[in-house]
Motif scaffolding. Structure first.
Motif, short mmCIF file in Angstrom:
data_model
loop_
_atom_site.label_atom_id
_atom_site.label_comp_id
_atom_site.label_asym_id
_atom_site.label_seq_id
_atom_site.Cartn_x
_atom_site.Cartn_y
_atom_site.Cartn_z
N PRO A 44 -37.66 -11.56 -19.56
CA PRO A 44 -37.12 -10.19 -19.65
C PRO A 44 -35.61 -10.14 -19.83
CG PRO A 44 -37.72 -10.71 -17.39
CD PRO A 44 -38.22 -11.83 -18.22
N TYR A 45 -34.92 -11.27 -19.71
CA TYR A 45 -33.45 -11.29 -19.82
C TYR A 45 -32.98 -11.75 -21.19
CZ TYR A 45 -33.85 -10.68 -14.82
OH TYR A 45 -34.18 -10.20 -13.58
N LEU A 46 -33.88 -11.83 -22.15
CA LEU A 46 -33.49 -12.21 -23.51
C LEU A 46 -32.54 -11.18 -24.12
CD1 LEU A 46 -36.67 -13.53 -25.38
CD2 LEU A 46 -34.63 -14.83 -24.78
N LYS A 47 -31.55 -11.68 -24.87
CA LYS A 47 -30.64 -10.82 -25.61
C LYS A 47 -31.02 -10.84 -27.10
CE LYS A 47 -26.70 -11.81 -22.57
NZ LYS A 47 -25.31 -12.36 -22.53
N PRO A 48 -30.65 -9.81 -27.85
CA PRO A 48 -30.91 -9.83 -29.29
C PRO A 48 -30.11 -10.95 -29.98
CG PRO A 48 -30.39 -7.61 -28.55
CD PRO A 48 -30.05 -8.54 -27.42
N GLN A 49 -30.65 -11.45 -31.06
CA GLN A 49 -29.90 -12.39 -31.90
C GLN A 49 -29.52 -11.69 -33.20
OE1 GLN A 49 -32.51 -15.76 -32.76
NE2 GLN A 49 -33.09 -14.87 -34.71
N PHE A 50 -28.33 -11.97 -33.71
CA PHE A 50 -27.82 -11.33 -34.91
C PHE A 50 -27.69 -12.36 -36.03
CE2 PHE A 50 -26.45 -8.67 -31.42
CZ PHE A 50 -26.71 -7.39 -31.87
N GLU A 104 -45.19 -11.46 -0.79
CA GLU A 104 -43.86 -10.93 -1.07
C GLU A 104 -43.88 -10.20 -2.40
OE1 GLU A 104 -39.27 -12.51 -1.74
OE2 GLU A 104 -40.93 -13.92 -1.58
N ILE A 105 -43.25 -9.03 -2.43
CA ILE A 105 -43.13 -8.29 -3.68
C ILE A 105 -41.82 -8.69 -4.36
CG2 ILE A 105 -42.92 -6.02 -4.74
CD1 ILE A 105 -45.66 -6.53 -3.64
N ILE A 106 -41.94 -9.23 -5.59
CA ILE A 106 -40.77 -9.62 -6.36
C ILE A 106 -40.50 -8.53 -7.38
CG2 ILE A 106 -39.81 -11.34 -7.93
CD1 ILE A 106 -41.63 -13.38 -6.65
N ALA A 107 -39.29 -7.99 -7.38
CA ALA A 107 -38.93 -6.93 -8.33
C ALA A 107 -37.71 -7.35 -9.14
CB ALA A 107 -38.66 -5.62 -7.59
N GLY A 108 -37.72 -7.03 -10.39
CA GLY A 108 -36.59 -7.33 -11.25
C GLY A 108 -36.33 -6.19 -12.20
N ASN A 109 -35.04 -5.92 -12.46
CA ASN A 109 -34.65 -4.86 -13.39
C ASN A 109 -33.69 -5.42 -14.43
OD1 ASN A 109 -35.76 -2.19 -12.20
ND2 ASN A 109 -34.85 -3.24 -10.44
N ALA A 162 -35.57 -18.42 -24.65
CA ALA A 162 -34.20 -18.36 -24.15
C ALA A 162 -33.25 -18.19 -25.33
CB ALA A 162 -33.86 -19.63 -23.37
N ASN A 163 -32.02 -17.69 -25.03
CA ASN A 163 -30.96 -17.60 -26.04
C ASN A 163 -30.15 -18.89 -26.05
OD1 ASN A 163 -31.10 -14.45 -25.02
ND2 ASN A 163 -30.74 -14.67 -27.22
N PHE A 164 -29.82 -19.38 -27.26
CA PHE A 164 -28.99 -20.56 -27.40
C PHE A 164 -27.77 -20.21 -28.23
CE2 PHE A 164 -32.88 -22.36 -25.98
CZ PHE A 164 -32.53 -23.52 -25.31
N LYS A 165 -26.91 -21.19 -28.47
CA LYS A 165 -25.67 -20.93 -29.19
C LYS A 165 -25.95 -20.65 -30.66
CE LYS A 165 -24.71 -25.86 -29.88
NZ LYS A 165 -23.75 -26.96 -29.68
#
Length: 805
Positions: free
Chosen positions: A578-584, A516-521, A633-636
């Motif tokens: 790949p779903y990490l968000k920036p931290q400020f 199976e080909i797994i694709a993510g964007n 992962a992103n935390f609070k």
């Protein structure tokens, strides 16, 4: 918590008490000005040291500008002597009587060349010096630090505020690994852990610690910026230096570097080359008390690394107002490794595992830089256009052989990485009346990465990542009497796009496999403002306070978002998210610098507020309960705070020392096997680098480092310490230096730990910490230092290219 607050309060009180015990100078109105030129060529000499003295005692001073001019303000109306000193010239002393004229113009001061001084050679100082600026700490690397380490990583580990993991070479600033590493003020796609191994210590001129950069700088890196400045001479004629060293540990390792420049007419050619080669051997063990699966894991690693680093450039002075500069940095890193991991289960029901790994890595990279600077007739006004392109390629060919009681398995892993970084920026600086300054700029940065992974010579996965950043900044600063301030803001438009394709093989019905080909964007768009502010107060000539604030961002690195495995062992696999968000981060600092008769003492208190913190994630592999997946992962929201005290002191004529201590408090969070973990931790570090002057040419060094225990999500790292002894001897009329160093003479440095999550475990890792180093440095050349205007370009690189990073 009460203890933490007590320590911070104690350090703050100590700093302010020192300030109160000093005497204030009264408000003054006088000034001394003039212009310094070469007696023979009649050309202006920039960067001449100007010292104002009263009855033989130093009161204040400064340096000349590009056109040779200088102005020293805020002087009492008394009779002074003014000394002018510059390498290659005879010292000159003139009188300035402000009691009869409060604004004295010395007109033109002509300096005569001194034939006795060394000609055309950029002298490496015996002792490293520290300078505290409004937005950074500058370490001018001397022979004491050079003899303390063969590479950039070893030098950085001897500097206050900085720690380099001796095993992984991971670098942290003030207890945090979210830090940007620049070379000559320019970004690079090379992993900092790898980069620090490649740069020979003798090629380093300065190290800048910019812990709270202004809006003028790229806002990436919560802990700030470490800028490594390489040598770049400004002397007429041909000048060069050569360095060779050998480190003896379990195996010998060599490092060499060559630096040169040739200045003729309107051209200045310069370059340097660094070479490192050697076999590194590490070992370790982990005892895991996992329910029904107690085991001992032994590790043995051997890596043969070879690196070549060189820089070639030219400056062309079109005229007095226009300069064109071009240079390239090239790096080639080759590595071949062999490792053996043995997993010994206590239960006979579980099969023991032996995994061997043979890998070959090749990482070439190149940076290409073009810079054009135009100076207006107005002193200090200029505009600069810079374009910088960096490409980093990496290939890894690895062979894993796994042996158990029941089967033998061979896996071939081939990984290819190509990372590109393009940056174009335009900066404008305009000095305004009444000691004010306006700076503005624009920047576009484009980064893209392509990574693919073939398993057993068949496609497994592919990852493409691209981000574009457009930004503009403005800063305004003003200096008056004892006060100074600077405010600014940076506006950024950020977009990121990622695509991941992978092949997944699974047994769907027990009879066979399906593919199976797994694709993510993934994509993200963010518009953000990054403000900054600085306020300084000169309580007296000996006491200065600085308060500053800036907003920072930590965008996920390529390694943190890349879902292709970074490394793997029989029990752990590390991958990105790949779903990490920036931290400020909102960062605040209060700095106090005290000058004494024997040197300077600097103390800092800082506080950080972190939003959407990026941290480690440890989970059980869903396909194998005996394996863990290590990711991000992103935390609070979170916060951290701490204090530092550093000193650069001359106790006697024969004994000086650089001293640094720091303590950090923070909260760590993460998930271990689906269990959320939160802990309050503190980290204490201390170091002292002593230099003893036995004779005019003979120096001894004694370096001691203590790194306190550190609590992590899964384990407590125990404390470690080391003692180094070194010596240096000048020969050949000061042009040559022989140096020697014995590192970790008591063999006390190792990474040992105890853990409780996800189950009880203990272990230790050992590297070639105990070693002996022998080195030789020789400087030669035939030209005199004329302090030409190319030095302004060098200064701009030192200060971050006068623009955005």
């Amino acid at each position: 918590m009460k203890l933490n607050i007590f320590l911070i309060t104690l350090l703050t009180t100590f700093s302010f008490l020192q300030a109160q015990n000093s005497t204030q100078t009264p408000f003054v109105l006088g000034s001394i000005s003039g212009k310094v030129i070469d007696k023979n060529s009649k050309q202006p000499i920039p960067y001449v040291n100007v010292s104002v003295k009263l009855e033989g005692k130093l009161i204040t001073g400064g340096i000349t500008q590009e056109n040779g001019s200088f102005t020293i303000k805020n002087l009492e109306l008394k009779e002074y002597t003014v000394e002018f000193q510059f390498m290659g010239y005879k010292k000159q002393i003139v009188a300035a009587d402000l009691s009869t004229n409060k604004n004295v113009n010395l007109n033109t001061i002509s300096l005569e060349e001194d034939a006795i001084q060394l000609e055309g050679v950029e002298i490496v100082k015996e002792k490293s010096t520290y300078e505290q600026k409004i937005d950074r700490k500058i370490i001018n690397v001397g022979k004491d630090l050079i003899s303390a380490g063969a590479t950039a990583g070893e030098i950085l580990n001897n500097i206050p505020s900085v720690s380099v993991d001796a095993q992984t070479n991971a670098i942290s600033l003030r207890g945090n690994e979210n830090v940007r590493v620049l070379i000559d003020g320019k970004p690079t796609n090379i992993d900092p852990a790898q980069l620090l191994k490649q740069i020979p210590s003798a090629s380093i001129k300065q190290i800048e610690l910019i812990t709270n950069p202004s809006a003028k700088y790229n806002p990436e890196g919560m802990s700030g910026i470490i800028n490594i400045v390489l040598h770049k001479n400004a002397n007429k004629g041909f000048n060069a230096s050569i360095n060779n060293g050998v480190t003896f540990a379990k195996t010998p390792k060599v490092n060499s570097s060559f630096d040169m420049n040739y200045k003729v007419g309107k051209f200045n050619f310069y370059g340097n080359y660094g070479f490192n080669h050697g076999l590194q051997k590490n070992r370790g063990f982990v005892n895991s008390h996992q329910p029904n699966a107690d085991k001992t894991v032994d590790f043995n690693f051997g890596n043969k690394n070879t690196s070549h680093l060189y820089k070639i450039g030219v400056d062309y002075y079109l005229n007095d107002f226009n300069t064109l500069s071009v240079y390239t940095n090239q790096n080639l890193f080759l590595s071949s490794g062999n490792s053996t991991t043995t997993v010994d289960y206590q239960s006979i029901a579980l099969s023991d595992i032996i995994q061997t790994n043979k890998s070959h890595n090749k990482n070439p990279s190149g940076t290409y830089n073009l810079d054009f600077k135009h100076k207006f007739k107005k002193q200090g006004e200029n505009i600069e256009l810079e374009a910088n392109y960096n490409q980093n390629k990496g290939t890894e060919n690895a062979r894993f052989e796994t042996f158990t009681n029941t089967s033998d398995l061979v896996n071939l892993n081939d990984i290819n990485n190509i990372n590109n970084n393009t940056k174009i920026n335009l900066d404008y600086t305009n000095p305004l009346p009444k000691d004010a300054k306006l700076e503005t700029g624009l920047e576009t940065r484009i980064e893209d990465a392509n990574n693919n992974f073939d398993k057993n010579q068949s496609f497994n996965s592919d990852f493409n990542y691209k981000r574009t950043i457009h930004s503009a900044y403005v800063t305004y600063g003003k200096q008056w009497t004892k006060w100074g301030y600077q405010v600014g803001a940076r506006f950024e438009n950020y977009t990121a796009d990622a695509k991941f394709d992978a092949v997944d093989t699974e047994d769907t019905n027990g009879n066979g496999n399906t593919i199976e080909i797994i694709a993510g964007n993934f994509n993200d768009k963010i518009n953000t403002v990054y403000p900054s502010g600085y306020l300084s107060y000169k309580f007296s000539d000996k006491n200065t306070f600085n308060f500053n604030y800036s907003r920072r961002v930590d965008r996920p690195s390529i390694g943190q978002v890349n879902p292709i495995r970074e490394w793997s062992t029989p029990t752990v696999t590390s991958v990105g998210n790949p779903y990490l968000k920036p931290q400020f981060t909102n960062s605040f600092e209060l700095n106090y610098t005290r000058k004494t008769k024997i040197g300077s003492i600097s103390s800092v208190i800082f506080y950080r507020i972190i939003n959407d913190e990026i941290t480690r994630l440890v989970e059980v592999d869903p396909n194998d309960s005996n394996r863990n997946i290590l990711s991000f992962a992103n935390f609070k929201d979170n916060n951290s705070y701490g204090a530092e005290v550093s000193a650069n002191l001359d106790f006697t004529k024969w004994w000086s020392a650089n001293i640094g201590t720091d303590i950090y408090f923070k909260k760590i969070r993460g998930t271990v096997t689906s269990q959320f973990v939160e802990k309050d931790i503190s980290i204490f570090n201390g170091r002292i680098n002593n230099t003893f002057k036995a004779t005019k040419n003979l120096r001894f060094q004694l370096f001691e480092l203590y790194r306190g225990p550190e609590q992590g999500l899964q384990f407590l790292r125990k404390s470690m310490y080391k003692t180094d002894l070194g010596a240096s001897y000048n020969i050949l009329k000061g042009k040559g230096t022989i140096s020697a160093r014995a590192s970790d003479i008591f063999n006390t440095m190792n990474f040992s730990f105890d853990g409780t999550l996800p189950y009880k475990q203990e272990g230790a890792f050992y590297w070639e910490s105990r070693s002996v180093y022998l080195g030789f440095n020789y400087r030669f050349g035939g030209g005199k230092n004329a302090a030409l205007q190319r030095k302004q370009r060098d200064k701009n690189e030192t200060q971050g290219s006068g623009g955005m990073m």
